[in-house]
Structures are given as C-alpha cells and as structure tokens.
Design an enzyme around this catalytic site. Structure first.
Site, short mmCIF file in Angstrom:
data_model
loop_
_atom_site.label_atom_id
_atom_site.label_comp_id
_atom_site.label_asym_id
_atom_site.label_seq_id
_atom_site.Cartn_x
_atom_site.Cartn_y
_atom_site.Cartn_z
N GLU A 188 0.82 -1.22 0.00
CA GLU A 188 0.00 0.00 0.00
C GLU A 188 0.85 1.27 0.00
O GLU A 188 0.44 2.29 -0.56
CB GLU A 188 -0.94 0.01 1.20
N PHE A 194 -11.62 -7.00 13.99
CA PHE A 194 -10.53 -7.47 13.14
C PHE A 194 -10.24 -6.45 12.04
O PHE A 194 -11.13 -6.03 11.33
CB PHE A 194 -10.89 -8.83 12.52
N GLN A 195 -8.98 -6.06 11.96
CA GLN A 195 -8.50 -5.08 10.98
C GLN A 195 -9.24 -3.75 11.07
O GLN A 195 -9.44 -3.05 10.07
CB GLN A 195 -8.59 -5.64 9.55
N LYS A 249 -17.52 -0.86 5.29
CA LYS A 249 -17.89 -1.81 4.23
C LYS A 249 -19.39 -1.83 3.95
O LYS A 249 -19.81 -1.95 2.79
CB LYS A 249 -17.41 -3.22 4.61
N MET A 291 24.19 9.59 2.99
CA MET A 291 24.03 10.91 3.60
C MET A 291 24.27 10.84 5.10
O MET A 291 24.90 11.73 5.69
CB MET A 291 22.64 11.48 3.30
#
Length: 566
Positions: A51, A113-114, A163, A467
């Site tokens: 993602e 969940f999630q 959802k 760097m």
C-alpha cells in the site's frame, strides 16, 4: 439511478476525471473492487505490491501531471500502510485522495478485526478527512474531497468508508466537477504597490522560487518577472523545474546543499523575493543570516507568512494571479554590477577539479544530460543521490523532478516512477536511487514488470547509507555506526529475478553504451552504478549555521591536511 455505495464511488471518481487508481485489495474494500471489475473499461486499477507503493505512485502521478492522485487500501494495516505516503504528500503540498475501507458500522469502535481509526491517525497529515456514515452523503463527500485537495494550497484528503456503506444502495445523479477558483481575496492594490515599490527601489534583487510556482502553473509569469528586473534566480528543492536551469540567470538550488552562488547571493542581496516557498529549515530558518536584505513573501497560504521568517512585505494569493497583477507595476532593470557578482560567484566550484578513473556522481548526470537534454521525468529517493540529481542534472521543465522534500521519504522513488509513467505514457521516466533507499520498496519492481513500464532505474551503489555516513564523517568523528551496509545484494540478479534487464556499471567507458541501450530498449531496466562510499555531497552547510558558511570539498581537504601537519 439506483446504485450501491461502491458504484457511486466509482461514478464520482469518473466525474472528477480519474482514469487511474493505485491500490491493494482486502476484505473491507471487496465491494469497491467488485465495482472496479465492472468499470474496468473506464478506470484503470494498478495493483502495487504494498500500500505504501500505491500512495507513492498516486503522489508521483499527481506531481508529474498536475492532476489529483488516487490510492485505495483496505482497513487496518492496509490503511496504516498508506500513512507514510499521505504524510509525504502533505509535507510537499501534493493533491491526493486516499480512499480506505473500514469495518461495518456496527463493529466500529470495538477493536474489530482489521479495524483502525485511520481518520484520527491521519488528521495531522491531511487537509481534511472523512468517515462516511451515511450513503446519501457519499457523493458530496467525494466531490468535496477532490475540491479540497486541489483548492488553494494543494494537499491530501482521506475518505474512510465502512464496508456496509459500500454495499447499501442510494440514488446517484451525475454532476459536473466544480473547479476551485484561484485565491485572490487578499491581493489588494495596497499590497501590490508596497511590494512593487520595494522591487523598484532594490539594486540587488534575488528571486527565490519554491514548489508553489509549479503547483500554480506560474512558470511563465516567473520568467517574465526574472527578465523584467534582470535578477538572479534560485529555487528550493521543490521548486526545481520552475525555471530553466540552463538559463544564465539561474544560480542553482539554495540551502543546506545549495550551490555556493545561491547561498552567498542570498546574503549579499538587498531584496529577497520569495515566491511559493515556506522557508524550510533546510533552506533558511533565521532572518539574521540575511540581515542586510529586505524580504518579500508571495504565497497562497496565509499560515506561511511570518511563520519561519519575519518578512518586510507580503502578498497572500494565488501566485499566477499575484504575478500577473504585480509585473505591470514593476520597472525594468539591468542590474549590471549585481549580475557581475552573480557571474563571479557562479564560477566558484564546490568540488575539486581532477581526473578520476573511478565512477563519480557528476559523471553519471553529465552523461544523462548529454543523452536526454532535459527531456525526461526524474524521480528520486532520498539521500546523497537526491542532492546530486538536484545539483548536476539540468532540469528544463516543471513537473520533471519528482522527489520527497519535506518528509524526506526513503523508498519514495520507485512508486513515484510508476505513477509518473502512468501519467506520462510517452515520456522517459528515470528513477535515481541509492542502495539504501532502493531496499525500502524494491518489491515494486514486480509492479513495473507486470505493467510493462519502460522505467530506467539507476541505483547509485556505495554500499552505505551515504548521507547519514557523510554526517558521521563531518560531525561524529568518523564513527560509522550502522551505515555501512555490507548486504552483498546482487542488484543485477535481483532485477533479472523480477523480470527486468539488469546492468552493472563499474567503469566510465561502460556508462554511455549502457545508458543508451537502457533508454532505447523500451522495457524496464535496472542499472547498478558503483561509486565509492566516501563520495560526499558538496556544497554543504552545517545544521544551524548561516547559509553563507558553505563547506566545499577544498575546505575539507585543507582541514584534513592541516590536521595531518599537526
């Protein structure tokens, strides 16, 4: 028309002219992905490997095209994986709409969940965000999100959709998108005349252009101003491309790794005209460092005026509008003595001229300049290679240097290259990375190959976090704590495993042929470009020091010689 929430979402995206979405599916967005399947002839979904890659791709799409980038992720870890990409866009004022799914309404707030409160998490790094709890409000929320992302100072907006909202049905009616008007409320005659007077009175004007010039498509107006007052011009990292770097009046980037000419001109000018820039701490954070100059600030965001630097005069408003109204009030100038000073300072070298058999950063960008002549889109990761690209490649056009400035996000470049290539299918896209940054998101090589994107990736391989190592060399008595990588990764074999063509360049005589073949083959290519781990970015200004205290390679060599003599 009666549609479910997912179909309403897709139709509203189509209203806004969205043709490409970058994302990754999951349970909470299954309804949206089902709708994407139905509308696949109208909207392209690009499946990334992570993602974060989707967020960076949407960001690169936006930066290189000027459109709003769109990314999509499921709830929980899918949503949190977008956070770094959203923050990257926020810090650099990039228009982005991030869409996340969430658990169903009855499960919200129950540690389901999630489930994660992505609206709360992203509140500090978005212009605005939404949790959609009523399907009837969904169309207006989507339209408003795009408007906010583009309006005034651009930035990211997040829409979180449970959802069950995407599964419910409601009436959808098509609407034409409303384009934001350019902000002009505070562009008063008094403010314009005050700034014009300061410019007309100045004998040593110096123009400092930032990313706001590119965001407002004001490159032509900027050039008119430069030519009318015959002033040297510098840019911030985000402003690169706002002015043709081949032009004689351009003095290079300003700041911690800015050119010696730009940094010293800022301290010698009598008027600094800052346009579309926020005076980052990596550029100029202390007014005392340029105490002999008056400062004019032109910016669309009122919050940036007098935030980091106290200025003498300012105009708040869209830069294109401001400059179009300001330029007629300004007298033409020649500034011959001032330009002589500019020419003298531009000849000052930050690095020592010497013939080197080994590969150098300068040699790479010299060859890229010869072969491409500015006709490419270059994305970068973050580190030494990012600064070398900014210093040594001659950018001629806006939206061709795509880099994470404010957040400094390692792993940004590959995703940004994907987005840039989708937005500019007929242009050459070159991603410049370091071996440290490349390791962050190299999984997106699969996305590049799956979509047959002819991106050329150049890994400047110095076996270190260059760097950070440079800072350890200068400020930590060469204690190289965990910056030497020693990973022994074979980037050529890695590229081939993913399906790219891989090259390793170890000698100067190899580079020209490899670059021309890589660019000409019109397929994904990775070049492993081997450089010494002790190559440093010059010039450099130590943190907190005035920008006039420019450290060049010669200074370091003389100091080292003096220490040896002692």
């Amino acid at each position: 028309m009666l549609l479910n929430g997912a179909e309403i979402l897709i139709n509203c995206l189509l209203e806004q002219g969205v043709d490409t979405i970058f994302g990754y599916p999951g349970g909470a967005v299954l309804n949206i992905y089902d709708a994407l399947y139905k509308y696949q002839d109208k909207i392209t979904h690009v499946l990334t490997c992570h993602e974060q890659g989707a967020a960076h791709a949407a960001d690169g799409y936006a930066r290189s095209s000027g459109k709003v980038g769109v990314c999509l992720a499921t709830s929980g870890p899918g949503a949190t994986n977008l956070v770094t990409g959203i923050a990257t866009a926020y810090m650099d004022s990039i228009p982005l709409v991030a869409i996340t799914g969430n658990v169903t309404m009855p499960l919200l707030g129950k540690d389901s969940f999630q489930e994660v409160d992505i609206s709360g998490i992203t509140m500090p790094i978005t212009k605005h965000n939404y949790m959609v709890k009523d399907i009837n409000k969904l169309p207006d929320i989507i339209r408003e999100a795009f408007y906010i992302a583009k309006e005034g100072r651009p930035g990211p907006v997040l829409i979180d959709i449970p959802k069950d909202i995407t599964g419910q049905t409601a009436i959808y009616e098509h609407q034409e998108p409303v384009e934001p008007k350019r902000k002009n409320k505070y562009i008063t005659r008094e403010a314009l005349e005050k700034v014009a007077k300061l410019i007309n009175q100045s004998e040593r004007p110096f123009i400092f252009a930032g990313g706001g010039v590119i965001a407002s498509s004001s490159e032509n107006e900027l050039k008119q101003l430069v030519n009318k007052i015959n002033a040297p011009i510098t840019t911030s990292l985000m402003g690169i491309g706002a002015y043709d770097s081949n032009d004689n009046l351009y003095t290079g980037m300003i700041g911690m790794h800015g050119t010696k000419a730009s940094n010293l001109l800022a301290t010698k000018c009598d008027l600094l005209i800052a346009i579309g820039t926020r005076f980052s701490d990596r550029v100029l954070s202390d007014r005392e460092h340029i105490e002999n100059a008056k400062i004019v600030h032109i910016d669309v965001d009122p919050a940036e005026i007098n935030k980091n630097i106290k200025v003498d005069s300012y105009i708040i408003g869209d830069i294109k509008l401001v400059l179009s109204k300001l330029i007629p009030l300004i007298n033409e100038k020649n500034n011959l003595e001032w330009l002589d000073t500019m020419s003298f300072l531009k000849k000052q070298k930050a690095i020592v001229d010497r013939q080197e058999e080994a590969l150098t950063p300068q040699f790479l960008f010299q060859k890229l300049n010869e072969i491409t002549n500015g006709n490419l889109i270059m994305t970068t990761d973050v580190g030494q290679h990012q600064m070398w690209a900014a210093l040594y490649y001659n950018f001629k056009y806006p939206r061709t240097y795509i880099s994470s400035g404010g957040l400094g996000t390692m792993g940004y470049g590959l995703g940004a290259a994907i987005g840039s290539q989708f937005a500019n299918k007929d242009k050459l896209v070159v991603d410049i990375s370091g071996d440290g940054s490349f390791g962050m998101n190299c999984n997106e090589l699969a996305t590049i190959v799956s979509n047959k994107l002819p991106i050329v990736i150049i890994v400047m391989n110095n076996n270190s976090l260059g760097m950070v190592r440079q800072w350890q060399n200068f400020f930590y008595e060469e204690r190289y704590s965990h910056t030497t990588l020693n990973r022994e990764t074979n980037f050529v074999k890695l590229a081939e495993a993913y399906g790219l063509k891989g090259y390793r360049v170890e000698y100067k005589e190899e580079l020209d042929g490899v670059l021309r073949e890589a660019i000409g083959c019109k397929r994904p290519v990775l070049i492993d470009y081997i450089i010494n781990e002790d190559k440093k970015v010059f010039p450099m200004v130590a943190p907190g020091e005035p920008i006039s205290k420019v450290i060049c390679e010669k200074d370091i060599m003389e100091l080292a010689s003096a220490n040896v003599s002692e």
